[in-house]
Motif scaffolding. Structure first.
Motif, short mmCIF file in Angstrom:
data_model
loop_
_atom_site.label_atom_id
_atom_site.label_comp_id
_atom_site.label_asym_id
_atom_site.label_seq_id
_atom_site.Cartn_x
_atom_site.Cartn_y
_atom_site.Cartn_z
N GLU A 184 27.06 59.49 54.76
CA GLU A 184 25.63 59.60 55.07
C GLU A 184 25.40 60.28 56.42
O GLU A 184 24.54 61.16 56.55
CB GLU A 184 25.00 58.20 55.06
N VAL A 226 23.38 63.87 56.66
CA VAL A 226 22.11 63.89 57.37
C VAL A 226 22.18 64.83 58.57
O VAL A 226 21.26 65.63 58.82
CB VAL A 226 21.71 62.47 57.82
N ILE A 235 19.71 68.16 58.64
CA ILE A 235 18.63 68.30 59.62
C ILE A 235 18.94 69.41 60.63
O ILE A 235 18.06 70.23 60.96
CB ILE A 235 18.38 66.97 60.35
N GLY A 293 19.82 66.65 64.87
CA GLY A 293 20.67 66.11 63.81
C GLY A 293 21.23 64.75 64.15
O GLY A 293 21.27 63.85 63.30
N ALA A 348 18.44 62.15 63.87
CA ALA A 348 18.03 61.90 62.48
C ALA A 348 18.97 60.94 61.76
O ALA A 348 18.59 60.33 60.76
CB ALA A 348 17.97 63.23 61.72
N ILE A 349 20.19 60.79 62.25
CA ILE A 349 21.16 59.90 61.61
C ILE A 349 20.71 58.44 61.69
O ILE A 349 20.97 57.65 60.80
CB ILE A 349 22.54 60.05 62.29
N ASN A 360 19.07 54.89 61.55
CA ASN A 360 18.20 54.05 60.73
C ASN A 360 17.81 52.84 61.55
O ASN A 360 18.59 52.39 62.40
CB ASN A 360 18.89 53.58 59.45
N ARG A 405 15.54 64.76 55.07
CA ARG A 405 16.32 63.64 55.59
C ARG A 405 16.48 62.55 54.53
O ARG A 405 17.58 62.00 54.35
CB ARG A 405 15.65 63.06 56.83
N ALA A 426 18.99 63.64 52.01
CA ALA A 426 20.35 63.61 52.55
C ALA A 426 20.86 62.16 52.62
O ALA A 426 22.04 61.90 52.34
CB ALA A 426 20.38 64.25 53.93
N ILE A 427 19.98 61.22 53.00
CA ILE A 427 20.38 59.81 53.04
C ILE A 427 20.74 59.32 51.64
O ILE A 427 21.76 58.65 51.44
CB ILE A 427 19.25 58.94 53.64
#
Length: 360
Positions: free
Chosen positions: A120, A124, A128, A158, A161-162, A164, A342, A345-346
């Protein structure tokens, strides 16, 4: 009890001495604002649940309605003055997350967690960073920049964006009362990713500053030291607090509802003063009580849950009040594209990682 502590927090902001703008609200105004947010978020949270949505969706909507993008009952200054509530909510959420991370379950799902985490994060980051580079001529931060600067900016985006939000994951899990291996895997991935993002973002920021300034001699070492303290120090302090909590649970058999709320405030103050990660410190506390101490964590978790809902409501409603829709309107198409890419990608990274890790 919880409402009384909220009032005390409102009256005692100056004593806590956190970096909160002073003279933004009088104590009575602060107490009224807390009550108003609790009431509105409670109603909208229940409405969201009636439509099959997580309650936190309703809480965020409540914040939007009363915030600067709505009727402006809550201003940006008000949100800043309530920062302590945010931090205490994060601590309570992290206590719960740490207690849910049981060593046995994490070991059983270890291969799946590692596989999903790597897959993941990689997808991601590439998606991004690649999108930012693809949109270089029109992306606000890269337009007019050279390719070196654009690559650096894309890499920083990038790495961001990873991330969570463990807060959102835990709140949804608690709201739906989800249990089992899937929940353990989700928590494991989310928590470990939060630590990984701290490291990755620090590395990217160091590289960016070095490449852009050409003078990064001592920067890498300084960042490494700060990163070690934020991660290692948070774990060490969290373990100490967890040990103290376990001593209390072992010696006093009464329900520790008020005690746990006090620990959350204490973690918030210590983390702020020592420049630690509040979430990681509190998460380690919950993890220690559940897995390392000889005391069962059931009473601790129940006390956290007894305190959590008002703080969840305030935390997410304040997050909603922090959203400025007028600014979002200017770049809504770009933001929507980033969100869609995003999310895809997740989803793909999780699917590929789960298959590679043979997650059941």
């Amino acid at each position: 009890v919880v409402l009384g502590v909220l009032v005390l927090l409102g009256l005692g902001v100056d004593w806590v001495a956190l970096p909160i703008p002073q003279d933004t609200l009088w104590p009575l105004e602060l107490t009224f604002l807390l009550g108003l947010l609790l009431l509105i978020s409670h109603v909208t949270g229940n409405l969201a649940a009636d439509f099959g949505l997580p309650r936190i969706t309703g809480y965020i909507v409540a914040g939007l309605l009363v915030g600067p993008s709505g009727v402006e009952l809550v201003t940006d200054a008000d949100v800043a003055s309530l920062a302590l509530i945010d931090q205490v909510a994060i601590a309570l959420i992290a206590f719960s997350a740490g207690a849910e991370l049981k060593i046995r379950e994490v070991k059983e799902a270890g291969r799946a967690i590692a596989s999903i985490l790597v897959s993941e994060m990689a997808l991601v980051f590439v998606a991004i960073a690649g999108l930012v580079l693809l949109l270089k001529p029109i992306f606000p931060l890269t337009a007019g920049q050279g390719w070196t600067e654009a690559i650096i900016i894309a890499s920083v985006f990038g790495s961001i964006a990873i991330a969570n939000s463990p807060s959102v994951a835990v709140a949804v899990i608690n709201d739906t009362r989800a249990k089992g291996p899937v929940t353990s895997t989700i928590l494991g991935v989310t928590v470990l990713k939060d630590v990984a993002v701290i490291v990755l973002f620090a590395i990217m920021l160091s590289l960016a500053r070095t490449m852009l300034s050409g003078d990064g001699g001592g920067l890498g070492l300084a960042l490494a030291e700060r990163m070690w303290w934020e991660i290692g120090g948070s774990i060490m302090v969290g373990a100490i607090i967890g040990w103290l909590v376990s001593l209390y649970l072992d010696r006093w058999k009464a329900e520790p509802i008020l005690f746990v709320l006090g620990v959350a405030v204490l973690v918030t103050i210590i983390a702020d003063r020592l420049h630690l990660e509040i979430l990681l410190t509190a998460l380690t506390t919950g993890f220690f009580v559940e897995n390392i101490s000889e005391v069962k964590a059931d009473r601790f978790v129940k006390a956290v849950e007894a305190n959590a809902m008002p703080f969840y409501a305030l935390f997410f409603s304040l997050a909603g009040a922090s959203i400025h829709l007028d600014e979002l309107r200017q770049v809504w198409a770009l933001v929507l594209l980033l969100v869609v890419v995003r999310a895809a990608a997740i989803w793909l990274g999780t699917r590929v990682g789960a298959r590679a890790g043979q997650a059941g």
